[in-house]
Design an enzyme around this catalytic site. Sequence first.
Site, PDB file in Angstrom:
ATOM      1  N   HIS A   9       0.830  -1.205   0.000  1.00 34.89           N
ATOM      2  CA  HIS A   9       0.000   0.000   0.000  1.00 34.89           C
ATOM      3  C   HIS A   9       0.868   1.261   0.000  1.00 34.89           C
ATOM      4  O   HIS A   9       1.963   1.244  -0.536  1.00 34.89           O
ATOM      5  CB  HIS A   9      -1.013  -0.049   1.141  1.00 34.89           C
ATOM      6  CG  HIS A   9      -1.769  -1.338   1.150  1.00 34.89           C
ATOM      7  ND1 HIS A   9      -2.777  -1.617   0.251  1.00 34.89           N
ATOM      8  CD2 HIS A   9      -1.636  -2.457   1.909  1.00 34.89           C
ATOM      9  CE1 HIS A   9      -3.238  -2.834   0.471  1.00 34.89           C
ATOM     10  NE2 HIS A   9      -2.554  -3.379   1.461  1.00 34.89           N
ATOM     11  N   GLU A  23      -2.400   0.450   7.708  1.00 36.91           N
ATOM     12  CA  GLU A  23      -1.543  -0.662   7.299  1.00 36.91           C
ATOM     13  C   GLU A  23      -0.269  -0.170   6.616  1.00 36.91           C
ATOM     14  O   GLU A  23       0.826  -0.661   6.903  1.00 36.91           O
ATOM     15  CB  GLU A  23      -2.319  -1.589   6.357  1.00 36.91           C
ATOM     16  CG  GLU A  23      -1.511  -2.757   5.846  1.00 36.91           C
ATOM     17  CD  GLU A  23      -2.291  -3.648   4.904  1.00 36.91           C
ATOM     18  OE1 GLU A  23      -1.749  -4.707   4.536  1.00 36.91           O
ATOM     19  OE2 GLU A  23      -3.419  -3.303   4.512  1.00 36.91           O
ATOM     20  N   HIS A  76       2.588  -6.936   4.890  1.00 42.87           N
ATOM     21  CA  HIS A  76       1.201  -6.485   5.021  1.00 42.87           C
ATOM     22  C   HIS A  76       0.698  -6.711   6.436  1.00 42.87           C
ATOM     23  O   HIS A  76       1.318  -7.417   7.224  1.00 42.87           O
ATOM     24  CB  HIS A  76       0.292  -7.250   4.044  1.00 42.87           C
ATOM     25  CG  HIS A  76       0.526  -6.897   2.621  1.00 42.87           C
ATOM     26  ND1 HIS A  76      -0.200  -5.948   1.958  1.00 42.87           N
ATOM     27  CD2 HIS A  76       1.438  -7.358   1.732  1.00 42.87           C
ATOM     28  CE1 HIS A  76       0.242  -5.835   0.720  1.00 42.87           C
ATOM     29  NE2 HIS A  76       1.243  -6.680   0.554  1.00 42.87           N
ATOM     30  N   GLU A 140       1.559 -11.466   6.380  1.00 41.52           N
ATOM     31  CA  GLU A 140       0.449 -10.764   7.034  1.00 41.52           C
ATOM     32  C   GLU A 140       0.773 -10.764   8.527  1.00 41.52           C
ATOM     33  O   GLU A 140       0.554 -11.758   9.217  1.00 41.52           O
ATOM     34  CB  GLU A 140      -0.892 -11.458   6.770  1.00 41.52           C
ATOM     35  CG  GLU A 140      -1.370 -11.393   5.339  1.00 41.52           C
ATOM     36  CD  GLU A 140      -2.020 -10.065   4.947  1.00 41.52           C
ATOM     37  OE1 GLU A 140      -2.002  -9.118   5.757  1.00 41.52           O
ATOM     38  OE2 GLU A 140      -2.541  -9.999   3.821  1.00 41.52           O
TER      39      GLU A 140
END
Length: 178
Positions: A9, A23, A76, A140
Amino acid sequence: MKILFDYGHGGSDPGANYRGRKEADDVLRLGQAVAKRLRGAGVVVHETRTKNETLGLGARVKRDKADKYDYFVSFHRNAHSPEKARGAEVFTYPTASAKAKDLAVQLQNALIRVGFKDRGVKVANYYVLRNTRSPAVLIEAGFIDNSDDNRLFDEKFEVMVEGLAGCFVDLKVACGKS
């Protein structure tokens, strides 16, 4: 060893957010801390972004293909439904190399040792996993919409950085135990 770190992102795409936490900010902070630790150990780490900027998936893959890397690692934080899901998981592409699969297991184990619930190593058809040339994994690091995961992320941040970095310093030794 030369690694490309991708911080998911950024810029106009903050990724998942919860109670003011973004995030894109968390993964930039985490990835850069791991990169700093690795550079101190003599590992060459390149980054797809170094600040809060917008970077498309194609640009991330293009960066991977512009050089030869031992690994491509995308950082992430997960999100689902506030306070409903928790834990860490690491993804590889369905036809990932043994090298990528081995790294995914090591990274997952490092996150579990921090205290994250074990959601396992999984396969996914994510763009960056499918289109990169390097052995690729996608981390993650807990759920950003889970208060317990955020507490672990913050309170055990240095332990997490050391554990993740240990996976690259010596892949023959379990993360964080080198």
